[in-house]
Design an enzyme around this catalytic site. Structure first.
Site, PDB file in Angstrom:
ATOM      1  N   PRO A   2       0.822  -1.207   0.000  1.00 37.79           N
ATOM      2  CA  PRO A   2       0.000   0.000   0.000  1.00 37.79           C
ATOM      3  C   PRO A   2       0.861   1.265   0.000  1.00 37.79           C
ATOM      4  CG  PRO A   2      -0.776  -1.562   1.643  1.00 37.79           C
ATOM      5  CD  PRO A   2       0.532  -2.079   1.145  1.00 37.79           C
ATOM      6  N   GLU A   3       0.401   2.269  -0.745  1.00 34.25           N
ATOM      7  CA  GLU A   3       1.118   3.540  -0.750  1.00 34.25           C
ATOM      8  C   GLU A   3       0.576   4.429   0.376  1.00 34.25           C
ATOM      9  OE1 GLU A   3       2.375   5.150  -4.361  1.00 34.25           O
ATOM     10  OE2 GLU A   3       2.284   3.258  -5.437  1.00 34.25           O
ATOM     11  N   LYS A  52       4.416   5.257   5.165  1.00 36.90           N
ATOM     12  CA  LYS A  52       3.733   3.968   5.116  1.00 36.90           C
ATOM     13  C   LYS A  52       3.602   3.335   6.496  1.00 36.90           C
ATOM     14  CE  LYS A  52       5.213   3.171   0.352  1.00 36.90           C
ATOM     15  NZ  LYS A  52       5.818   2.227  -0.607  1.00 36.90           N
ATOM     16  N   ARG A 258      12.485  -2.818  -8.391  1.00 38.73           N
ATOM     17  CA  ARG A 258      11.081  -2.481  -8.652  1.00 38.73           C
ATOM     18  C   ARG A 258      10.904  -2.186 -10.139  1.00 38.73           C
ATOM     19  NH1 ARG A 258       8.307  -0.726  -4.178  1.00 38.73           N
ATOM     20  NH2 ARG A 258       6.493  -1.116  -5.499  1.00 38.73           N
TER      21      ARG A 258
END
Length: 270
Positions: A2-3, A52, A258
């Site tokens: 989740p951002e 986060k 990523r």
């Protein structure tokens, strides 16, 4: 993972539903049982997010630090409570609702000093009113590292993830491999302001939308995006598909583990 906007939405939700009243805290799984017994029946003073990281504050030295990681989720339900399903790390029961936390990367009881040390390692969070973008610029302006890597470094900017990183760079025509020190202060200020606006919208709607109104499917006639992440985006997870602005196939590569997405035409190398 989740951002940051997701954690801020959770903080607002938990503040509204649980803060200011005594709450029951349990650990059906058992891995948080000792800490839960310490907190059970106490008043949750506030819930807040930093990047986060989600914090449930019960007192100066009673702060639950939660990092969802890749698999952590909260399940929110109105009373009455139901029997636990699966591996529930922490259950929180308030006056009107209850929530179960499963699979987090971290769920620990911390002291105020430990939380201060944690937050000191984080960069400014675009969603917090106390954020200072100059702190991030001080790091970026001296770095030869690619701006795309810097935006994912939580010690530089806290809360932005892979989606916001790809989309904000596209919206400003910045090649993702541009060294941070070559960005320029004016472009950084514009990028930061846009990141603030995009992430605030994410908090409001619960999804990441980055396309301008004139590029929305309802205007252009294209099919809405079909993706479990939801939201309309320019380049994220659109590798090989035509750029919504110029038609060039969206490129993809890996950077620091990523996936990186960009348009070679709209984001040319300097």
């Amino acid at each position: 993972m989740p951002e940051g906007h997701t954690l801020h939405r959770l903080a607002l939700l938990h503040q509204r539903r649980y803060a200011g009243a005594p709450v029951a805290v349990l650990s059906p799984q058992g891995r948080f049982a000792t800490e839960a017994s310490t907190l059970d029946g106490r008043v949750l003073e506030r819930a807040e997010a930093h990047g986060k990281h989600l914090l449930h504050v019960y007192g100066p030295d009673l702060v639950v630090h939660i990092h969802l990681g890749l698999y952590g989720t909260f399940r929110e339900q109105p009373l009455p409570v139901e029997p636990p399903r699966g591996q529930v790390r922490m259950r929180l029961v308030g006056p009107t609702h209850w929530t179960d936390l499963r699979g987090p990367n971290a769920c620990r009881l911390r002291t105020e000093a430990e939380i201060d040390a944690l937050l000191a390692r984080l960069g400014p969070d675009p969603l917090r009113p106390d954020a200072d973008p100059e702190r991030a610029w001080a790091r970026i302006s001296r770095s030869r590292t690619a701006i795309a890597a810097l935006l994912l470094d939580q010690s530089v900017v806290a809360g932005a993830g892979n989606v916001y990183r790809a989309e904000v760079l596209f919206r400003h025509g910045i090649h993702p491999l541009l060294p941070g020190r070559d960005l320029g202060r004016a472009r950084w200020r514009e990028l930061w302001a846009d990141l603030v606006d995009l992430m605030r919208e994410g908090v409001r709607t619960g999804r990441i939308d980055t396309v301008l109104p004139e590029h929305d499917p309802a205007v252009t006639g294209r099919q809405p995006r079909q993706d479990p992440h939801g939201g309309e985006v320019y380049v994220y997870r659109r590798a090989g598909m035509p750029c919504l602005l110029c038609g060039t196939p969206v490129a993809m590569a890996e950077l620091v583990g990523r996936k990186l997405y960009w348009c070679p035409t709209c984001q040319p190398e300097a």
